[in-house]
Design an enzyme around this catalytic site. Structure first.
Site, short mmCIF file in Angstrom:
data_model
loop_
_atom_site.label_atom_id
_atom_site.label_comp_id
_atom_site.label_asym_id
_atom_site.label_seq_id
_atom_site.Cartn_x
_atom_site.Cartn_y
_atom_site.Cartn_z
N ASN A 28 -5.01 -4.30 5.96
CA ASN A 28 -5.49 -5.21 4.92
C ASN A 28 -5.38 -6.62 5.47
OD1 ASN A 28 -5.99 -6.79 2.70
ND2 ASN A 28 -4.17 -6.15 1.55
N LYS A 48 -6.36 -9.28 4.14
CA LYS A 48 -6.21 -10.30 3.10
C LYS A 48 -7.17 -11.47 3.39
CE LYS A 48 -1.57 -8.55 2.41
NZ LYS A 48 -0.22 -8.76 1.92
N HIS A 52 -4.48 -4.48 -5.71
CA HIS A 52 -3.38 -5.01 -4.89
C HIS A 52 -2.51 -5.93 -5.74
CE1 HIS A 52 -1.19 -7.13 -1.77
NE2 HIS A 52 -1.51 -6.13 -0.96
N GLU A 57 -1.18 -8.68 -5.16
CA GLU A 57 -1.55 -10.10 -5.11
C GLU A 57 -2.65 -10.40 -6.11
OE1 GLU A 57 -2.21 -10.28 -0.89
OE2 GLU A 57 -0.06 -10.02 -0.55
N GLU A 85 3.36 -0.14 -2.82
CA GLU A 85 3.73 -1.37 -2.13
C GLU A 85 4.72 -2.16 -2.98
OE1 GLU A 85 0.50 -2.64 0.86
OE2 GLU A 85 -0.10 -3.44 -1.07
N GLY A 130 5.18 -8.87 3.17
CA GLY A 130 5.24 -10.12 3.94
C GLY A 130 6.63 -10.70 4.09
N SER A 189 5.60 -4.75 4.83
CA SER A 189 6.35 -5.01 6.07
C SER A 189 6.43 -3.80 6.99
CB SER A 189 7.76 -5.54 5.75
OG SER A 189 7.68 -6.78 5.08
P1 13P Z 1 2.54 -6.85 4.96
O1 13P Z 1 2.36 -5.65 5.86
O2 13P Z 1 2.13 -8.14 5.59
O3 13P Z 1 3.92 -6.88 4.36
O4 13P Z 1 1.51 -6.65 3.74
C1 13P Z 1 1.48 -5.43 3.08
C2 13P Z 1 0.33 -5.45 2.17
O5 13P Z 1 0.32 -6.14 1.16
C3 13P Z 1 -0.82 -4.59 2.49
O6 13P Z 1 -1.71 -4.50 1.43
#
Ligand code: 13P
Length: 246
Positions: free
Chosen positions: A8, A10, A91, A93, A161, A167, A206
């Protein structure tokens, strides 16, 4: 079950990064036993899908409507038209920043299916919810509300997640991952019967080359959704290799 390792990106990636997509696409070809996908910014879907047809390119969101007066939004049909084979929906976010509800996420998943796309439906608790002992209730509630009745393993995956692991470099303990993925599996089987065993449950948050092997060895961890470590081949490939060895 074949493992799925999906990146992803982002809101990262300009046309200059097509070389990074090329490097990833070339490298994952060495692991045909693993399903791989890269969910890139919408503007990179068409060039990436056109150039690298052997790797699934996906979107990161879609609208629940087929078309209409939704300024700035992108429909599932548009993603498919650009060459996407899948999309992430729900997601954390977007749930947090765009206020997406479980019903919104369910509508988006159905829109993806109608357009011929696979969907990765994301769920996950915040740190406060985990600290309050609510993690499983929150995640199972999101799951119940976000999955459509039409869910099957042929087109839908779940991604667990934990928001606090995204992150941050922090991941849940093996026991906590096993417990949550086991609870999600039980809920899928309770709702969809045997088909619930065919729906992949990805872990995200992560995940990297150092922890992928141990995460992917946990029961009911059927792959990963990778953020930061999906941007470069040298970070993404060790995760794909771990999936191949799992
Ligand atoms: P990270 O791997 O950067 O922690 O992000 C995970 C994520 O949100 C994937 O959708």
């Amino acid at each position: 079950m074949r493992k799925l390792i999906a990146g992803n990106w982002k809101m990262n990636g300009l046309f200059a990064q097509m070389d990074d997509i090329a490097a990833i696409t070339e490298a994952v070809a060495a692991y045909p036993a693993v399903d791989t996908a890269l969910c890139v910014p919408a503007l990179l879907i068409r060039p990436a899908a056109g150039r690298f047809a052997d790797m699934a390119i996906g979107g990161q969101d879609c609208h629940m409507s087929v078309s209409g007066a939704h300024t700035g939004c992108i429909s599932a049909e548009m993603l498919a038209d650009a060459g996407a084979r899948l999309t992430i929906v729900g997601h954390s976010e977007r749930r947090a920043a765009q206020g997406e509800s479980d019903a919104d996420v369910r509508g988006k998943a159905l829109a993806a299916q109608a357009a011929g796309l696979s969907a990765i439906v994301c769920v996950g608790e915040t740190e406060a919810e985990r600290d309050a002992g609510q993690a499983e209730a929150v995640v199972l509630g999101q799951l119940a509300g976000s999955l459509p009745d039409q869910a099957t393993g042929s087109w839908l995956s779940v991604a667990y997640e934990p928001v606090w692991a995204i992150g941050t470099g922090r991941i849940p303990s093996t026991e906590d991952v096993a417990a949550m993925h086991g609870a999600i599996r039980a809920a899928l089987v309770a709702r969809f019967g045997a088909e619930g065993n065919a729906i992949r449950i990805l872990y995200g948050g992560s995940m990297n080359g150092d922890n992928a092997a141990s995460l992917l060895a946990i029961a009911n961890v059927d792959g990963g959704l990778i953020g930061g470590a999906s941007l470069k081949a040298e970070k993404f490939l060790p995760i794909v290799a771990a999936a191949a060895a799992a």
